[in-house]
Design an enzyme around this catalytic site. Structure first.
Site, short mmCIF file in Angstrom:
data_model
loop_
_atom_site.label_atom_id
_atom_site.label_comp_id
_atom_site.label_asym_id
_atom_site.label_seq_id
_atom_site.Cartn_x
_atom_site.Cartn_y
_atom_site.Cartn_z
N ASP A 66 0.87 -1.19 0.00
CA ASP A 66 0.00 0.00 0.00
C ASP A 66 0.90 1.23 0.00
O ASP A 66 2.10 1.15 0.27
CB ASP A 66 -0.90 0.01 1.25
CG ASP A 66 -1.81 1.23 1.29
OD1 ASP A 66 -2.49 1.51 0.28
OD2 ASP A 66 -1.85 1.93 2.32
N SER A 67 0.27 2.38 -0.25
CA SER A 67 1.04 3.63 -0.23
C SER A 67 1.44 4.02 1.20
O SER A 67 2.26 4.91 1.38
CB SER A 67 0.20 4.75 -0.84
OG SER A 67 -0.96 4.94 -0.04
N CYS B 232 -10.99 3.06 -0.60
CA CYS B 232 -9.60 3.37 -0.26
C CYS B 232 -9.33 2.64 1.03
O CYS B 232 -10.12 2.72 1.97
CB CYS B 232 -9.42 4.88 -0.07
SG CYS B 232 -7.79 5.31 0.60
N THR B 233 -8.21 1.91 1.08
CA THR B 233 -7.98 1.06 2.25
C THR B 233 -7.64 1.86 3.51
O THR B 233 -7.63 1.30 4.60
CB THR B 233 -6.87 0.03 1.95
OG1 THR B 233 -5.71 0.73 1.46
CG2 THR B 233 -7.33 -0.98 0.92
N HIS B 234 -7.40 3.16 3.35
CA HIS B 234 -7.21 3.99 4.55
C HIS B 234 -8.55 4.29 5.25
O HIS B 234 -8.57 4.57 6.44
CB HIS B 234 -6.59 5.34 4.18
CG HIS B 234 -5.10 5.30 3.94
ND1 HIS B 234 -4.54 4.75 2.82
CD2 HIS B 234 -4.07 5.77 4.69
CE1 HIS B 234 -3.22 4.88 2.87
NE2 HIS B 234 -2.90 5.49 4.00
N TYR C 141 -0.67 8.40 -2.82
CA TYR C 141 -0.60 8.06 -4.24
C TYR C 141 -1.75 8.72 -5.01
O TYR C 141 -1.66 8.92 -6.21
CB TYR C 141 -0.72 6.54 -4.44
CG TYR C 141 0.55 5.74 -4.20
CD1 TYR C 141 1.70 6.31 -3.68
CD2 TYR C 141 0.58 4.38 -4.51
CE1 TYR C 141 2.84 5.56 -3.46
CE2 TYR C 141 1.72 3.62 -4.31
CZ TYR C 141 2.86 4.21 -3.79
OH TYR C 141 3.98 3.44 -3.59
N GLY C 142 -2.85 8.98 -4.29
CA GLY C 142 -4.09 9.45 -4.92
C GLY C 142 -3.93 10.57 -5.93
O GLY C 142 -4.47 10.51 -7.03
N CYS D 237 -4.34 -1.57 -1.98
CA CYS D 237 -4.45 -0.14 -2.25
C CYS D 237 -5.33 0.00 -3.50
O CYS D 237 -5.01 -0.59 -4.54
CB CYS D 237 -3.05 0.42 -2.51
SG CYS D 237 -3.02 2.12 -3.10
N ASN D 238 -6.40 0.74 -3.37
CA ASN D 238 -7.32 0.90 -4.51
C ASN D 238 -6.67 1.70 -5.64
O ASN D 238 -6.85 1.39 -6.82
CB ASN D 238 -8.59 1.64 -4.07
CG ASN D 238 -9.48 0.78 -3.22
OD1 ASN D 238 -10.43 0.17 -3.69
ND2 ASN D 238 -9.18 0.70 -1.93
N THR D 239 -5.91 2.73 -5.27
CA THR D 239 -5.30 3.60 -6.27
C THR D 239 -4.33 2.80 -7.14
O THR D 239 -4.31 2.93 -8.37
CB THR D 239 -4.56 4.77 -5.57
OG1 THR D 239 -5.42 5.30 -4.57
CG2 THR D 239 -4.19 5.85 -6.54
N GLU E 24 -2.86 9.11 7.90
CA GLU E 24 -1.40 8.94 7.98
C GLU E 24 -0.79 9.76 9.12
O GLU E 24 0.26 9.43 9.63
CB GLU E 24 -0.73 9.34 6.64
CG GLU E 24 -0.94 8.33 5.52
CD GLU E 24 -0.15 7.02 5.69
OE1 GLU E 24 0.89 7.00 6.37
OE2 GLU E 24 -0.60 6.01 5.12
N1 DGL Z 1 -4.74 3.25 0.53
C1 DGL Z 1 -4.88 3.78 -0.74
C2 DGL Z 1 -6.03 3.36 -1.55
O1 DGL Z 1 -6.64 2.38 -1.23
C3 DGL Z 1 -4.01 4.86 -1.25
C4 DGL Z 1 -4.21 6.19 -0.65
C5 DGL Z 1 -3.25 7.21 -1.21
O2 DGL Z 1 -2.05 6.98 -1.11
O3 DGL Z 1 -3.70 8.23 -1.74
O4 DGL Z 1 -6.36 3.97 -2.53
#
Ligand code: DGL
Length: 275
Positions: free
Chosen positions: A11-12, A185-187, A43-44, A74-76, A153
């Site tokens: 993940d990011s 988004c996994t966050h 990463y978004g 990570c979805n992104t 974060e």
């Molecule tokens: N956890 C991330 C996701 O699922 C990435 C979030 C990010 O880095 O912007 O998209």
């Protein structure tokens, strides 16, 4: 046959820990290696090409550690890199978008589904494409929430600032009669209680990452690569971050409730490009 090679998660940053939490519960015998690219998070907002490069760097790090399966938690990264990485590797590679889509379709009764995610995920149209392909009758309302990842974060996900930002950001979704909202988004599961509060209890939240672990479990069986039962002492669960091991450990500690946490700082190839 049993296979004790670890499963790799990437993940990011700390977001993929929401997937690991579910893996610890559903797959307690599995060894886990995790890489969070915290130094280059989020990463978004980054261009797809850059996200693909960074995702490859984490993947190569874990391949060198002999993982038996890769989970792009990570979805992104899933949105832009899954197909390429899957085609290139001989081990199973799992992303978080399809499992989240399937769970949303199983849950919705009125076919009005919402999706929240990073700018990269929402702009990729990946959830929209997956939902439309499987169930064209669904209406989808999508919303990018670029302020959510930095809150998580910085370990502020329980603060009053978090509550205010989440309430303001989600306003456009409030009157869309959604009965299901995908946390794309996994966050975001770390903000789950706040999101639930804002959206109301008639909306079912779908944790795309947690849904993914069901798929991982199925693939372990399908390929006969699950591990044998093992003791807590034998189990390997290691976390690597390109950012501060200290901050990562704080969040992982409160989120995962593990007795011992092994968090190590690493450098990945392109850190010089970090901005
Ligand atoms: N956890 C991330 C996701 O699922 C990435 C979030 C990010 O880095 O912007 O998209």
């Amino acid at each position: 046959m049993y296979n004790k090679q670890p499963i790799g998660f990437i993940d990011s940053g700390v977001g993929g820990l929401t997937v690991v939490k579910e893996a610890l519960k559903q797959l307690p015998n599995e060894n886990i290696l995790y890489v969070g690219d915290t130094a280059r998070c989020p990463y978004g907002p980054r261009p797809a090409e850059q996200v693909i490069d960074y995702t490859w760097e984490m993947t190569r790090y874990l391949l060198a550690r002999d993982i038996k399966m890769l989970v792009i938690a990570c979805n992104t990264a899933t949105a832009v890199a899954l197909e390429e990485i899957k085609a290139a590797l001989s081990i199973p590679v799992v992303g978080v978008i399809l499992p989240g889509t399937r769970a949303a379709l199983k849950t919705t009764k009125n076919n009005k589904i919402g999706i929240i995610g990073t700018v990269g995920t929402i702009n990729s149209g990946s959830y929209e494409a997956a939902l439309k392909q499987k169930a064209p009758q669904t209406t989808l309302a999508s919303l990018a929430c670029p302020k959510f990842v930095p809150i998580v974060e910085s370990n502020e996900y329980y603060s009053s600032v978090a509550k205010k930002i989440v309430a303001e950001t989600l306003q456009p979704l409030k009157h869309k009669q959604l009965d299901t909202l995908i946390l794309g988004c996994t966050h975001y599961p770390l903000l789950r209680p706040i999101i639930q509060n804002v959206m109301g209890h008639s909306v079912t939240l779908i944790d795309s990452g947690a849904e993914t672990v069901g798929e991982v479990s199925m693939l372990l069986d399908y390929f006969s690569i699950a591990n044998a039962p093992q003791t807590a002492e034998q189990k390997i669960c290691e976390f690597y971050t390109t950012g501060s091991a200290n901050m990562f450990e704080k969040i992982a500690d409160s989120w995962l409730n593990l007795t011992e946490l092994s968090v190590t700082h690493i450098d990945l190839g392109g850190n010089i490009h970090a901005s």
